[in-house]
Design a protein around this motif. Structure first.
Motif, PDB file in Angstrom:
ATOM      1  N   MET A   1     133.395 -49.920   5.755  1.00 25.20           N
ATOM      2  CA  MET A   1     134.768 -49.901   5.080  1.00 25.20           C
ATOM      3  C   MET A   1     134.646 -49.189   3.544  1.00 25.20           C
ATOM      4  SD  MET A   1     137.946 -51.950   5.926  1.00 25.20           S
ATOM      5  CE  MET A   1     138.364 -53.431   5.187  1.00 25.20           C
ATOM      6  N   GLU A   2     135.303 -48.586   3.115  1.00 29.19           N
ATOM      7  CA  GLU A   2     135.368 -48.365   1.634  1.00 29.19           C
ATOM      8  C   GLU A   2     136.392 -49.128   0.923  1.00 29.19           C
ATOM      9  OE1 GLU A   2     137.691 -44.390   0.420  1.00 29.19           O
ATOM     10  OE2 GLU A   2     135.886 -44.206   1.597  1.00 29.19           O
ATOM     11  N   THR A   3     135.955 -49.484  -0.299  1.00 25.46           N
ATOM     12  CA  THR A   3     136.570 -50.369  -1.259  1.00 25.46           C
ATOM     13  C   THR A   3     137.971 -49.669  -1.857  1.00 25.46           C
ATOM     14  OG1 THR A   3     135.676 -49.569  -3.183  1.00 25.46           O
ATOM     15  CG2 THR A   3     134.569 -51.475  -2.051  1.00 25.46           C
ATOM     16  N   ARG A   4     138.913 -50.630  -2.066  1.00 26.63           N
ATOM     17  CA  ARG A   4     140.220 -49.876  -2.728  1.00 26.63           C
ATOM     18  C   ARG A   4     139.846 -49.023  -3.896  1.00 26.63           C
ATOM     19  NH1 ARG A   4     145.109 -53.832  -1.137  1.00 26.63           N
ATOM     20  NH2 ARG A   4     144.042 -54.267   0.804  1.00 26.63           N
ATOM     21  N   GLY A   5     138.821 -49.411  -4.685  1.00 20.14           N
ATOM     22  CA  GLY A   5     138.512 -48.778  -5.958  1.00 20.14           C
ATOM     23  C   GLY A   5     138.156 -47.319  -5.470  1.00 20.14           C
ATOM     24  N   ARG A   6     137.254 -47.358  -4.544  1.00 25.22           N
ATOM     25  CA  ARG A   6     136.835 -45.832  -4.019  1.00 25.22           C
ATOM     26  C   ARG A   6     137.779 -45.029  -3.497  1.00 25.22           C
ATOM     27  NH1 ARG A   6     132.126 -43.076  -2.166  1.00 25.22           N
ATOM     28  NH2 ARG A   6     132.618 -41.831  -0.294  1.00 25.22           N
ATOM     29  N   SER A   7     138.864 -45.796  -2.616  1.00 30.82           N
ATOM     30  CA  SER A   7     139.936 -44.911  -2.323  1.00 30.82           C
ATOM     31  C   SER A   7     140.667 -44.361  -3.396  1.00 30.82           C
ATOM     32  CB  SER A   7     140.910 -45.932  -1.455  1.00 30.82           C
ATOM     33  OG  SER A   7     140.132 -46.177  -0.104  1.00 30.82           O
ATOM     34  N   LEU A   8     140.939 -45.225  -4.455  1.00 27.72           N
ATOM     35  CA  LEU A   8     141.799 -44.736  -5.748  1.00 27.72           C
ATOM     36  C   LEU A   8     141.099 -43.667  -6.562  1.00 27.72           C
ATOM     37  CD1 LEU A   8     144.392 -45.358  -7.255  1.00 27.72           C
ATOM     38  CD2 LEU A   8     142.822 -47.282  -8.759  1.00 27.72           C
ATOM     39  N   VAL A   9     139.784 -43.942  -6.764  1.00 30.10           N
ATOM     40  CA  VAL A   9     139.195 -42.712  -7.545  1.00 30.10           C
ATOM     41  C   VAL A   9     139.064 -41.443  -6.648  1.00 30.10           C
ATOM     42  CG1 VAL A   9     136.980 -42.003  -8.358  1.00 30.10           C
ATOM     43  CG2 VAL A   9     137.660 -44.248  -8.939  1.00 30.10           C
ATOM     44  N   LYS A  10     138.824 -41.267  -5.249  1.00 27.01           N
ATOM     45  CA  LYS A  10     139.014 -40.264  -4.584  1.00 27.01           C
ATOM     46  C   LYS A  10     140.390 -39.613  -4.523  1.00 27.01           C
ATOM     47  CE  LYS A  10     137.350 -40.337  -0.246  1.00 27.01           C
ATOM     48  NZ  LYS A  10     137.101 -41.167   0.976  1.00 27.01           N
ATOM     49  N   ALA A  11     141.309 -40.528  -4.451  1.00 28.65           N
ATOM     50  CA  ALA A  11     142.885 -39.984  -4.747  1.00 28.65           C
ATOM     51  C   ALA A  11     143.228 -39.347  -6.139  1.00 28.65           C
ATOM     52  CB  ALA A  11     143.780 -41.228  -4.452  1.00 28.65           C
ATOM     53  N   TRP A  58     143.345 -45.302   7.417  1.00 24.32           N
ATOM     54  CA  TRP A  58     142.219 -45.011   8.155  1.00 24.32           C
ATOM     55  C   TRP A  58     140.976 -45.922   7.724  1.00 24.32           C
ATOM     56  CZ3 TRP A  58     140.891 -42.355  12.388  1.00 24.32           C
ATOM     57  CH2 TRP A  58     141.899 -41.433  12.836  1.00 24.32           C
ATOM     58  N   ALA A  59     140.882 -46.592   6.914  1.00 24.52           N
ATOM     59  CA  ALA A  59     139.807 -47.467   6.512  1.00 24.52           C
ATOM     60  C   ALA A  59     139.886 -48.590   7.346  1.00 24.52           C
ATOM     61  CB  ALA A  59     139.929 -47.939   5.045  1.00 24.52           C
ATOM     62  N   GLY A  60     140.921 -48.885   7.972  1.00 30.49           N
ATOM     63  CA  GLY A  60     141.113 -50.097   8.912  1.00 30.49           C
ATOM     64  C   GLY A  60     140.977 -49.699  10.160  1.00 30.49           C
ATOM     65  N   ILE A  61     140.778 -48.474  10.767  1.00 28.06           N
ATOM     66  CA  ILE A  61     140.792 -48.156  11.994  1.00 28.06           C
ATOM     67  C   ILE A  61     139.102 -48.004  12.547  1.00 28.06           C
ATOM     68  CG2 ILE A  61     141.026 -46.010  13.572  1.00 28.06           C
ATOM     69  CD1 ILE A  61     143.575 -45.827  11.895  1.00 28.06           C
ATOM     70  N   HIS A  62     138.655 -48.679  13.327  1.00 33.02           N
ATOM     71  CA  HIS A  62     137.217 -48.699  13.928  1.00 33.02           C
ATOM     72  C   HIS A  62     136.903 -47.789  14.768  1.00 33.02           C
ATOM     73  CE1 HIS A  62     136.730 -52.383  11.796  1.00 33.02           C
ATOM     74  NE2 HIS A  62     137.921 -52.886  12.317  1.00 33.02           N
ATOM     75  N   TRP A  63     137.946 -46.941  15.373  1.00 27.77           N
ATOM     76  CA  TRP A  63     137.600 -45.833  16.082  1.00 27.77           C
ATOM     77  C   TRP A  63     136.609 -44.886  15.591  1.00 27.77           C
ATOM     78  CZ3 TRP A  63     139.085 -40.797  16.148  1.00 27.77           C
ATOM     79  CH2 TRP A  63     138.769 -39.969  17.297  1.00 27.77           C
ATOM     80  N   ARG A  65     133.745 -44.736  14.634  1.00 29.27           N
ATOM     81  CA  ARG A  65     132.698 -45.062  13.744  1.00 29.27           C
ATOM     82  C   ARG A  65     131.434 -45.345  14.542  1.00 29.27           C
ATOM     83  NH1 ARG A  65     135.496 -49.103   9.129  1.00 29.27           N
ATOM     84  NH2 ARG A  65     136.695 -47.444   8.421  1.00 29.27           N
ATOM     85  N   ILE A  66     130.031 -45.099  14.036  1.00 27.45           N
ATOM     86  CA  ILE A  66     129.089 -45.618  14.688  1.00 27.45           C
ATOM     87  C   ILE A  66     128.648 -47.131  14.169  1.00 27.45           C
ATOM     88  CG2 ILE A  66     126.472 -44.937  15.053  1.00 27.45           C
ATOM     89  CD1 ILE A  66     127.474 -42.169  14.844  1.00 27.45           C
ATOM     90  N   GLY A  67     128.314 -47.909  14.898  1.00 29.63           N
ATOM     91  CA  GLY A  67     127.835 -49.158  14.428  1.00 29.63           C
ATOM     92  C   GLY A  67     129.221 -50.157  14.077  1.00 29.63           C
ATOM     93  N   GLY A  68     130.516 -49.572  14.458  1.00 29.60           N
ATOM     94  CA  GLY A  68     131.473 -50.202  14.153  1.00 29.60           C
ATOM     95  C   GLY A  68     131.741 -51.455  15.177  1.00 29.60           C
ATOM     96  N   THR A  69     132.830 -52.237  14.904  1.00 33.72           N
ATOM     97  CA  THR A  69     132.733 -53.440  16.043  1.00 33.72           C
ATOM     98  C   THR A  69     133.337 -53.140  17.240  1.00 33.72           C
ATOM     99  OG1 THR A  69     135.038 -53.963  15.052  1.00 33.72           O
ATOM    100  CG2 THR A  69     133.003 -55.227  14.013  1.00 33.72           C
ATOM    101  N   ARG A  70     133.981 -51.820  17.195  1.00 28.48           N
ATOM    102  CA  ARG A  70     134.663 -51.393  18.555  1.00 28.48           C
ATOM    103  C   ARG A  70     134.432 -49.924  18.703  1.00 28.48           C
ATOM    104  NH1 ARG A  70     140.920 -52.921  17.952  1.00 28.48           N
ATOM    105  NH2 ARG A  70     140.221 -53.320  15.758  1.00 28.48           N
ATOM    106  N   HIS A  71     133.975 -49.364  19.845  1.00 31.84           N
ATOM    107  CA  HIS A  71     133.538 -48.212  20.252  1.00 31.84           C
ATOM    108  C   HIS A  71     134.734 -47.622  21.330  1.00 31.84           C
ATOM    109  CE1 HIS A  71     129.875 -48.268  18.092  1.00 31.84           C
ATOM    110  NE2 HIS A  71     129.585 -49.389  18.440  1.00 31.84           N
ATOM    111  N   ALA A  72     134.810 -46.402  21.220  1.00 31.72           N
ATOM    112  CA  ALA A  72     135.847 -45.927  22.218  1.00 31.72           C
ATOM    113  C   ALA A  72     134.972 -44.646  22.985  1.00 31.72           C
ATOM    114  CB  ALA A  72     137.044 -45.324  21.655  1.00 31.72           C
TER     115      ALA A  72
END
Length: 72
Positions: A1-11, A58-63, A65-72
């Motif tokens: 998951m990425e930090t809010r700061g990273r999301s802000l800088v990217k935006a 999207w940061a909160g969606i685990h679908w 992701r490799i190594g996430g808590t849930r896999h689809a």
């Protein structure tokens, strides 16, 4: 998951690029840098807010992701 700061800088970086491009497009469409600039600022403000929300959702969606808590 990425930090809010990273999301802000990217935006911010993405929207500065968009601001420049939209100013040029607005100038080409209207012949006025003033009008093009206003169009760019409005577009950038809307884009900035929607991008931030989009990234945080999207940061909160685990679908998918490799190594996430849930896999689809």
């Amino acid at each position: 998951m990425e930090t809010r700061g990273r999301s802000l800088v990217k935006a911010v970086v993405w929207n500065v690029i968009g601001l420049i491009m939209m100013t040029v497009v607005g100038f080409l469409a209207t012949g006025s840098f003033g009008t093009g600039g206003i169009m760019a600022v409005v577009n950038t403000a809307i884009g900035f807010l929607t991008y931030l929300i989009y990234e945080r959702v999207w940061a909160g969606i685990h679908w998918g992701r490799i190594g996430g808590t849930r896999h689809a």
